[in-house]
Design a protein around this motif. Structure first.
Motif, PDB file in Angstrom:
ATOM      1  N   UNK A 147      -2.735   9.082  -5.793  1.00  0.00           N
ATOM      2  CA  UNK A 147      -3.250   9.949  -6.440  1.00  0.00           C
ATOM      3  C   UNK A 147      -4.120  10.878  -6.056  1.00  0.00           C
ATOM      4  N   UNK A 148      -4.387  12.072  -6.735  1.00  0.00           N
ATOM      5  CA  UNK A 148      -5.312  13.251  -6.059  1.00  0.00           C
ATOM      6  C   UNK A 148      -5.086  13.455  -4.567  1.00  0.00           C
ATOM      7  N   UNK A 149      -3.458  13.784  -4.663  1.00  0.00           N
ATOM      8  CA  UNK A 149      -3.313  14.073  -3.298  1.00  0.00           C
ATOM      9  C   UNK A 149      -3.386  15.646  -2.777  1.00  0.00           C
ATOM     10  N   UNK A 150      -4.107  15.716  -1.405  1.00  0.00           N
ATOM     11  CA  UNK A 150      -4.537  16.984  -0.800  1.00  0.00           C
ATOM     12  C   UNK A 150      -3.963  16.988   0.310  1.00  0.00           C
ATOM     13  N   UNK A 151      -2.878  18.319   0.555  1.00  0.00           N
ATOM     14  CA  UNK A 151      -2.290  18.697   1.501  1.00  0.00           C
ATOM     15  C   UNK A 151      -2.805  19.928   2.336  1.00  0.00           C
ATOM     16  N   UNK A 201       1.672  11.271  -6.535  1.00  0.00           N
ATOM     17  CA  UNK A 201       2.938  10.896  -5.771  1.00  0.00           C
ATOM     18  C   UNK A 201       3.315   9.634  -6.058  1.00  0.00           C
ATOM     19  N   UNK A 202       4.402   9.218  -6.840  1.00  0.00           N
ATOM     20  CA  UNK A 202       4.839   7.938  -7.170  1.00  0.00           C
ATOM     21  C   UNK A 202       5.696   7.303  -6.094  1.00  0.00           C
ATOM     22  N   UNK A 203       5.931   5.912  -5.996  1.00  0.00           N
ATOM     23  CA  UNK A 203       6.769   5.725  -4.782  1.00  0.00           C
ATOM     24  C   UNK A 203       8.210   6.259  -5.006  1.00  0.00           C
ATOM     25  N   UNK A 204       8.722   6.301  -3.633  1.00  0.00           N
ATOM     26  CA  UNK A 204       9.905   6.858  -3.611  1.00  0.00           C
ATOM     27  C   UNK A 204      10.040   8.479  -4.092  1.00  0.00           C
ATOM     28  N   UNK A 209      -5.154   5.479  -3.144  1.00  0.00           N
ATOM     29  CA  UNK A 209      -4.591   4.327  -3.481  1.00  0.00           C
ATOM     30  C   UNK A 209      -4.734   4.030  -4.954  1.00  0.00           C
ATOM     31  N   UNK A 210      -3.857   4.127  -6.029  1.00  0.00           N
ATOM     32  CA  UNK A 210      -4.088   3.883  -7.018  1.00  0.00           C
ATOM     33  C   UNK A 210      -4.565   2.594  -7.841  1.00  0.00           C
ATOM     34  N   UNK A 211      -4.232   1.521  -7.029  1.00  0.00           N
ATOM     35  CA  UNK A 211      -4.851   0.144  -7.051  1.00  0.00           C
ATOM     36  C   UNK A 211      -6.208   0.189  -6.836  1.00  0.00           C
ATOM     37  N   UNK A 212      -6.456   0.397  -5.322  1.00  0.00           N
ATOM     38  CA  UNK A 212      -7.799  -0.045  -4.730  1.00  0.00           C
ATOM     39  C   UNK A 212      -8.853   1.197  -4.795  1.00  0.00           C
ATOM     40  N   UNK A 213      -8.258   2.480  -5.040  1.00  0.00           N
ATOM     41  CA  UNK A 213      -9.237   3.317  -5.092  1.00  0.00           C
ATOM     42  C   UNK A 213      -9.420   4.010  -3.660  1.00  0.00           C
ATOM     43  N   UNK A 214      -8.906   3.242  -2.804  1.00  0.00           N
ATOM     44  CA  UNK A 214      -9.232   3.711  -1.076  1.00  0.00           C
ATOM     45  C   UNK A 214      -8.476   5.050  -0.718  1.00  0.00           C
ATOM     46  N   UNK A 250       0.962  -1.377  -0.031  1.00  0.00           N
ATOM     47  CA  UNK A 250      -0.074   0.176   0.084  1.00  0.00           C
ATOM     48  C   UNK A 250       0.831   1.226   0.049  1.00  0.00           C
ATOM     49  N   UNK A 251       0.446   2.350  -0.486  1.00  0.00           N
ATOM     50  CA  UNK A 251       1.168   3.504  -0.254  1.00  0.00           C
ATOM     51  C   UNK A 251       1.318   3.846   1.113  1.00  0.00           C
ATOM     52  N   UNK A 252       2.523   4.605   1.398  1.00  0.00           N
ATOM     53  CA  UNK A 252       2.770   4.699   2.789  1.00  0.00           C
ATOM     54  C   UNK A 252       3.490   6.061   2.794  1.00  0.00           C
ATOM     55  N   UNK A 253       3.475   7.051   3.603  1.00  0.00           N
ATOM     56  CA  UNK A 253       4.032   8.201   3.694  1.00  0.00           C
ATOM     57  C   UNK A 253       4.970   8.670   4.966  1.00  0.00           C
ATOM     58  N   UNK A 254       6.227   8.724   4.520  1.00  0.00           N
ATOM     59  CA  UNK A 254       7.067   9.181   5.652  1.00  0.00           C
ATOM     60  C   UNK A 254       7.298  10.712   5.670  1.00  0.00           C
ATOM     61  N   UNK A 255       7.439  11.372   7.005  1.00  0.00           N
ATOM     62  CA  UNK A 255       7.577  12.631   7.028  1.00  0.00           C
ATOM     63  C   UNK A 255       8.884  13.132   7.555  1.00  0.00           C
ATOM     64  N   UNK A 256       9.455  14.496   7.140  1.00  0.00           N
ATOM     65  CA  UNK A 256      10.531  14.932   7.493  1.00  0.00           C
ATOM     66  C   UNK A 256      10.572  14.985   9.157  1.00  0.00           C
ATOM     67  N   UNK A 257      11.600  15.112   9.779  1.00  0.00           N
ATOM     68  CA  UNK A 257      11.143  15.217  11.283  1.00  0.00           C
ATOM     69  C   UNK A 257      11.575  16.606  11.568  1.00  0.00           C
ATOM     70  N   UNK A 258      11.767  17.589  10.614  1.00  0.00           N
ATOM     71  CA  UNK A 258      11.895  19.053  11.030  1.00  0.00           C
ATOM     72  C   UNK A 258      11.301  19.853  10.028  1.00  0.00           C
TER      73      UNK A 258
END
Length: 201
Positions: A74-78, A108-111, A165-170, A40-48
């Motif tokens: 896909x369709x990322x909202x921040x 937002x592609x992997x990596x 999620x581009x695969x499941x649409x979740x 699944x997609x997973x997001x890491x955030x910078x610590x600072x």
């Protein structure tokens, strides 16, 4: 039970169909678990929060995050969410959201990394949902991000990232750590990490 009787049970249609059904259910559940929890997609955030110096002494404040998973988001909202605790001795928290340069990201592609300019001293504040008038005036008067953190001892900033999620649409929701004044560091970003200072013009 005799060996011939055991053999007849093992080759009976009921047993073989039941065994096939059980193995099919287990296999389907395992694949579903991998798709829904592992691949699944997973997001890491910078610590600072990185503070760049631009045009002399002006500050440009940037947060970074990346898709650390295995599929596109896909369709990322921040949403950049600011929380101020006990403003003017009021009880509880007041929250509001700032508009940034990365409110929407198509894919937002992997990596891949995304940079969010959460505050720019050269620009006026823009809001998605504005704070109450008294707090808004205080925020609008802040020249640097550190001054927003100084509004109260409990001021924080969070990034909320929503995407499909581009695969499941979740649609999934990811939340950064609570950033405080102590998490602001001058320098430049290398990946998700703030490294040595560098002046840009």
């Amino acid at each position: 039970m005799s060996t011939s009787a055991e053999s007849s049970i093992l080759v009976s249609p009921i047993f073989t169909h039941s065994l096939s059904l059980l193995l099919g259910v287990i296999s389907s559940y395992f694949v579903w678990w991998l798709i829904s929890h592992k691949w699944i997609p997973s997001i890491n955030f910078g610590p600072e929060i990185c503070r760049y110096k631009v045009d002399g002494e002006n500050g440009l404040y940037v947060c970074a995050f990346e898709n650390a998973g295995h599929r596109d988001i896909v369709d990322v909202e921040v949403v950049t969410r600011v929380g101020v605790e006990r403003f003017n001795e009021a009880e509880g928290w007041l929250f509001f959201s700032l508009k940034t340069n990365s409110t929407q990201i198509p894919v937002l592609e992997p990596n891949r990394r995304a940079l969010v300019r959460i505050f720019d001293q050269r620009e006026e504040r823009r809001y998605i949902d504005a704070p109450p008038p008294s707090l808004r005036k205080t925020v609008d008067d802040c020249v640097a991000l550190e001054e927003i953190f100084d509004i109260s001892n409990g001021a924080i900033i969070q990034l909320h990232v929503f995407g499909y999620d581009s695969f499941s649409g979740t649609r999934r929701h990811y939340v950064s750590p609570d950033y405080s004044k102590h998490d602001v560091r001058s320098g430049r970003l290398k990946g998700l990490t703030v490294v040595e200072a560098r002046t840009i013009s």
